[in-house]
Motif scaffolding. Structure first.
Motif, short mmCIF file in Angstrom:
data_model
loop_
_atom_site.label_atom_id
_atom_site.label_comp_id
_atom_site.label_asym_id
_atom_site.label_seq_id
_atom_site.Cartn_x
_atom_site.Cartn_y
_atom_site.Cartn_z
N HIS A 215 19.54 28.53 33.28
CA HIS A 215 18.78 27.39 33.79
C HIS A 215 17.57 27.06 32.92
O HIS A 215 17.39 25.91 32.50
CB HIS A 215 18.34 27.68 35.23
N ALA A 216 16.73 28.05 32.65
CA ALA A 216 15.52 27.79 31.87
C ALA A 216 15.85 27.36 30.45
O ALA A 216 15.22 26.45 29.89
CB ALA A 216 14.63 29.03 31.85
N LEU A 217 16.84 28.00 29.85
CA LEU A 217 17.20 27.68 28.47
C LEU A 217 17.72 26.25 28.36
O LEU A 217 17.33 25.51 27.44
CB LEU A 217 18.25 28.69 27.97
N ILE A 218 18.58 25.84 29.27
CA ILE A 218 19.12 24.48 29.23
C ILE A 218 18.01 23.47 29.51
O ILE A 218 17.95 22.39 28.89
CB ILE A 218 20.27 24.33 30.23
N ALA A 219 17.09 23.80 30.42
CA ALA A 219 15.97 22.90 30.69
C ALA A 219 15.07 22.76 29.46
O ALA A 219 14.63 21.65 29.12
CB ALA A 219 15.16 23.43 31.88
N ASP A 220 14.81 23.86 28.77
CA ASP A 220 14.01 23.80 27.54
C ASP A 220 14.70 22.95 26.47
O ASP A 220 14.04 22.24 25.70
CB ASP A 220 13.77 25.21 27.00
N ALA A 221 16.02 23.03 26.44
CA ALA A 221 16.77 22.29 25.42
C ALA A 221 16.65 20.78 25.59
O ALA A 221 16.80 20.03 24.62
CB ALA A 221 18.24 22.70 25.46
N LEU A 222 16.34 20.32 26.79
CA LEU A 222 16.14 18.89 27.00
C LEU A 222 14.96 18.38 26.19
O LEU A 222 14.93 17.22 25.76
CB LEU A 222 15.91 18.61 28.49
N PHE A 223 13.96 19.22 25.99
CA PHE A 223 12.77 18.83 25.25
C PHE A 223 12.81 19.29 23.79
O PHE A 223 12.34 18.58 22.90
CB PHE A 223 11.52 19.42 25.93
N LEU A 224 13.35 20.47 23.55
CA LEU A 224 13.28 21.07 22.22
C LEU A 224 14.56 20.89 21.41
O LEU A 224 14.52 21.06 20.18
CB LEU A 224 13.01 22.58 22.35
N GLY A 225 15.64 20.57 22.07
CA GLY A 225 16.94 20.58 21.43
C GLY A 225 17.57 21.95 21.55
O GLY A 225 16.87 22.97 21.61
N LEU A 226 18.89 22.01 21.59
CA LEU A 226 19.57 23.28 21.84
C LEU A 226 19.37 24.28 20.71
O LEU A 226 19.11 25.46 20.96
CB LEU A 226 21.08 23.02 22.05
N GLU A 227 19.44 23.83 19.49
CA GLU A 227 19.31 24.75 18.36
C GLU A 227 17.92 25.39 18.31
O GLU A 227 17.78 26.60 18.17
CB GLU A 227 19.59 24.03 17.04
N GLU A 228 16.88 24.56 18.45
CA GLU A 228 15.51 25.09 18.42
C GLU A 228 15.25 26.00 19.61
O GLU A 228 14.56 27.03 19.48
CB GLU A 228 14.50 23.93 18.42
N THR A 229 15.80 25.65 20.77
CA THR A 229 15.61 26.47 21.96
C THR A 229 16.21 27.85 21.78
O THR A 229 15.56 28.87 22.07
CB THR A 229 16.23 25.79 23.19
N ILE A 230 17.44 27.92 21.33
CA ILE A 230 18.07 29.22 21.11
C ILE A 230 17.30 30.01 20.07
O ILE A 230 17.09 31.22 20.23
CB ILE A 230 19.54 29.04 20.69
N LYS A 231 16.84 29.36 19.05
CA LYS A 231 16.03 30.05 18.03
C LYS A 231 14.80 30.69 18.65
O LYS A 231 14.46 31.84 18.35
CB LYS A 231 15.61 29.03 16.96
N ARG A 232 14.12 29.98 19.54
CA ARG A 232 12.90 30.52 20.16
C ARG A 232 13.21 31.68 21.10
O ARG A 232 12.43 32.64 21.17
CB ARG A 232 12.16 29.40 20.92
N TYR A 233 14.31 31.59 21.82
CA TYR A 233 14.69 32.70 22.70
C TYR A 233 15.03 33.94 21.87
O TYR A 233 14.70 35.06 22.24
CB TYR A 233 15.84 32.32 23.61
N LEU A 234 15.69 33.74 20.76
CA LEU A 234 16.04 34.87 19.90
C LEU A 234 14.79 35.53 19.32
O LEU A 234 14.73 36.77 19.18
CB LEU A 234 16.96 34.41 18.76
N VAL A 235 13.80 34.73 19.01
CA VAL A 235 12.53 35.28 18.51
C VAL A 235 11.90 36.18 19.57
O VAL A 235 11.36 37.25 19.28
CB VAL A 235 11.55 34.15 18.10
N CYS A 236 11.96 35.76 20.83
CA CYS A 236 11.40 36.57 21.93
C CYS A 236 12.10 37.92 22.05
O CYS A 236 11.50 38.89 22.56
CB CYS A 236 11.55 35.84 23.25
N LEU A 237 13.33 38.00 21.58
CA LEU A 237 14.12 39.22 21.75
C LEU A 237 14.09 40.13 20.56
O LEU A 237 14.67 41.22 20.58
CB LEU A 237 15.57 38.85 22.07
N LYS A 238 13.41 39.75 19.49
CA LYS A 238 13.35 40.59 18.30
C LYS A 238 12.48 41.80 18.56
O LYS A 238 11.45 41.70 19.23
CB LYS A 238 12.82 39.79 17.10
#
Length: 238
Positions: A215-238
Motif C-alpha cells: 500500500h505505502a509503496l504504491i502510494a509513494d509511486a503516485l508522486f515519485l514514480g515506480l522506479e524511484e520509489t523502489i530505489k528509495r525502499y531498497l536504500v532503506c534496506l541496505k
C-alpha cells in the motif's frame, strides 16, 4: 541485504475499479523486478476484489524473482491455488472472509496442530512456508513447533507507534526477532512499513530476511514514480 518483495494488490484494485486491464498487473510486476525488487507478493481473496486467481497463474508463468502468495489456508480454493502454482513462498494469514486487510497474526498456540498440518502440506510440495504472527515471543516459539520455515511479523503496531516513540515501538519486535533466531526460524515482516519507518526497523531487527510492502509503496509511486520509489525502499534496506 533484506529483500524487498512488492505487494501489487493495489495495482489490481485500481484495475478492477474501471474494468479492462489498465493498469496491467503483470506489466507492473515485471517493472518492479526490472527496477530492483527481489520479489513479488500477492494476497488473493475469495471475492477477487483485487488480485484475481488468473493473475496468480499469469505471474507465476512470467516473473523471475521470488513469488510469495499470502492468504488464508482455511479457504480450500486458496490452498488449491497455491499448490497449482508452487510459489517460492506461501505466507499463511488468518484473515476472516470479507476482511478489508490483515489485522492480526495467528494464535500459533491454539492452532498449532492445524498449522502443522498445513505447513507439512506445502513443504511437501517444495514451497517455503511463513506464518503471519504478532510480535509475541510465545507465538514465535509456538510457530517453530509447527515446522514452518519462517514467520512474518505483523508490523502495524510498530508503524502506528513509531512517530510517538520509535524505541518503544520497536521493542517487542526486537524481542520477537531474537526469539525467532533462538528457535531457528527465518524472519520476514510486513504491514504499514513505509519510507519513514522502514530504515529504523531494518537497522534494529536482527536477522530480517524479507519485507513485503504494498500500500505505502504504491502510494509513494503516485508522486515519485515506480522506479524511484523502489530505489528509495531498497536504500532503506541496505
Amino acid at each position: 541485504m533484506t529483500k524487498l518483495s512488492v505487494n501489487i494488490n493495489k495495482i489490481a484494485t485500481l484495475r478492477n475499479s474501471r474494468g479492462g486491464n489498465v493498469p496491467n498487473v503483470l506489466a507492473t510486476a515485471l517493472a518492479c523486478e526490472e527496477f530492483g525488487a527481489q520479489g513479488i507478493t500477492v494476497h488473493p481473496r475469495p471475492d477477487e476484489r483485487h488480485i484475481r486467481y488468473q493473475d496468480v497463474y499469469d505471474l507465476k508463468a512470467n516473473i523471475s524473482t521470488e513469488f510469495n502468495i499470502e492468504g488464508n489456508c482455511r479457504e480450500q480454493k486458496f490452498v488449491d491455488l497455491v499448490l497449482a502454482n508452487t510459489p517460492a513462498q506461501v505466507t499463511l494469514v488468518p484473515d476472516a472472509e470479507g476482511q478489508l486487510t490483515s489485522n492480526h497474526g495467528w494464535n500459533t498456540i491454539n492452532n498449532r496442530v492445524y498449522l502443522s498440518e498445513m505447513v507439512k502440506l506445502f513443504k511437501d510440495r517444495g514451497i517455503r512456508v511463513s506464518i503471519f504472527v504478532d510480535p509475541d515471543e510465545r507465538m514465535v516459539e509456538a510457530a517453530a513447533e509447527t515446522g514452518t520455515d519462517r514467520i512474518e511479523l505483523y508490523t502495524e503496531a510498530y508503524a502506528t507507534e513509531f512517530h510517538e516513540n520509535p524505541e518503544l515501538a520497536i521493542e517487542p519486535y526486537v524481542k520477537a526477532a531474537l526469539k525467532a533466531q533462538e528457535v531457528g526460524l527465518g524472519l520476514n515482516a510486513g504491514h504499514d512499513l513505509d519510507l519513514k519507518n522502514l530504515q529504523y526497523f531494518k537497522q534494529n531487527i536482527p536477522g530480517l530476511l524479507e519485507v513485503s510492502i504494498g500500500h505505502a509503496l504504491i502510494a509513494d509511486a503516485l508522486f515519485l514514480g515506480l522506479e524511484e520509489t523502489i530505489k528509495r525502499y531498497l536504500v532503506c534496506l541496505k
